[in-house]
Design an enzyme around this catalytic site. Structure first.
Site, PDB file in Angstrom:
ATOM      1  NE  ARG A 153      -5.462   9.654  26.869  1.00 22.44           N
ATOM      2  CZ  ARG A 153      -6.545  10.299  27.256  1.00 22.44           C
ATOM      3  NH1 ARG A 153      -7.621   9.627  27.586  1.00 22.44           N
ATOM      4  NH2 ARG A 153      -6.565  11.618  27.305  1.00 22.44           N
ATOM      5  CG  ASP A 154      -7.799  -0.464  24.969  1.00 25.51           C
ATOM      6  OD1 ASP A 154      -7.952  -1.069  23.888  1.00 25.51           O
ATOM      7  OD2 ASP A 154      -7.348  -0.994  25.983  1.00 25.51           O
ATOM      8  CG  LEU A 155      -4.674   2.070  19.659  1.00 20.48           C
ATOM      9  CD1 LEU A 155      -3.379   1.738  18.921  1.00 20.48           C
ATOM     10  CD2 LEU A 155      -5.339   3.289  19.041  1.00 20.48           C
TER      11      LEU A 155
END
Length: 258
Positions: A153-155
């Site tokens: 979920r870490d862009l």
């Protein structure tokens, strides 16, 4: 506890994933302290959600002044109005009160949780209102010093993986492939599924985890597309790595045969 990326860590990652070598040679990473105390770290994470660093620091300073010390007892004793007067939204104030209540009721024991495995930490933290998987993963890395964490979920990580491997999209299955490739899980659990990767110094690499290092690279470096084989060979020689004998590409990855 200090989180340190050693030269051995860097060398082992490059042996496992040579595409990182050109990034590593121009990236310097500082050590950081992990205080291993989940409650104040979660408090700060909730305060900082969706805020700039400057705004979050200002609100956190006011909360420290109000509470004196960041403890569950003092937090529960503070009124919603007082918390909102420090700049918190009503929802964040509710989240913090809920976390304090969970601690005081015994619904969650942060000291015990800090000794649990990564999956258990995430599963327990996300039961709390206001805590998602990404927040739990960041606490694993920066509070507990866990190295085997790579956040889907870490862009920043997603964008870095796409740039590094020349991909226009990154699906769940793609991310899992890279997660295993950059982790000791490749060697301990997934080696049978990834036999086309022949690693050098298997015993050494199996004892090292690199996910937090990867996250810091993506946070601190501008990542260029993977260089040509000649460029990598020159860099690898300067770093003291074994020069690959031949290389080809498959599924958008550099496949190195040693």
């Amino acid at each position: 506890m200090k989180f340190t990326i050693t030269e051995e860590d860097k060398a082992a990652l490059c042996r496992q994933a040579p595409e990182f070598a050109p990034v590593i040679v121009r990236t310097e990473l500082e050590d950081f302290e992990c205080h291993n105390d989940l409650f104040p770290a979660l408090f700060e994470a909730i305060v900082s959600q969706q805020l700039s660093g400057k705004a979050a620091a200002a609100i956190y300073g006011k909360l420290e002044t109000l509470l004196g010390a960041i403890t569950a007892e003092r937090l529960q004793a503070a009124s919603m109005e007082a918390l909102r007067g420090c700049g918190l939204s009503a929802r964040k104030a509710e989240y913090l009160h809920g976390i304090a209540a969970a601690v005081l009721s015994g619904a969650i024991d942060f000291d015990r949780l800090a000794q649990s495995d990564d999956a258990t930490v995430i599963a327990e933290l996300v039961k709390l209102k206001g805590v998602g998987v990404w927040t739990a993963e960041m606490l694993l890395i920066f509070t507990l010093g866990r190295k085997d964490v790579l956040s889907y979920r870490d862009l920043g990580i997603r964008r870095g993986l796409m740039l590094l491997n020349r991909r226009e999209t990154l699906e769940d299955s793609d991310f899992e492939f890279y997660r295993r490739r950059y982790s000791r899980a490749v060697l301990l659990e997934g080696y049978a599924q990834l036999q086309h990767f022949r690693m050098i110094n298997l015993a050494f690499s199996a004892n090292h985890q690199f996910h937090n290092f990867i996250r810091h690279i993506f946070s601190h470096a501008v990542i260029d597309p993977a260089p040509g084989q000649d460029d990598f060979g020159q860099i690898a020689e300067r770093l003291g790595f074994v020069r690959p004998q031949k290389a080809n590409r498959k599924n958008g990855l550099n496949i190195i045969h040693i």
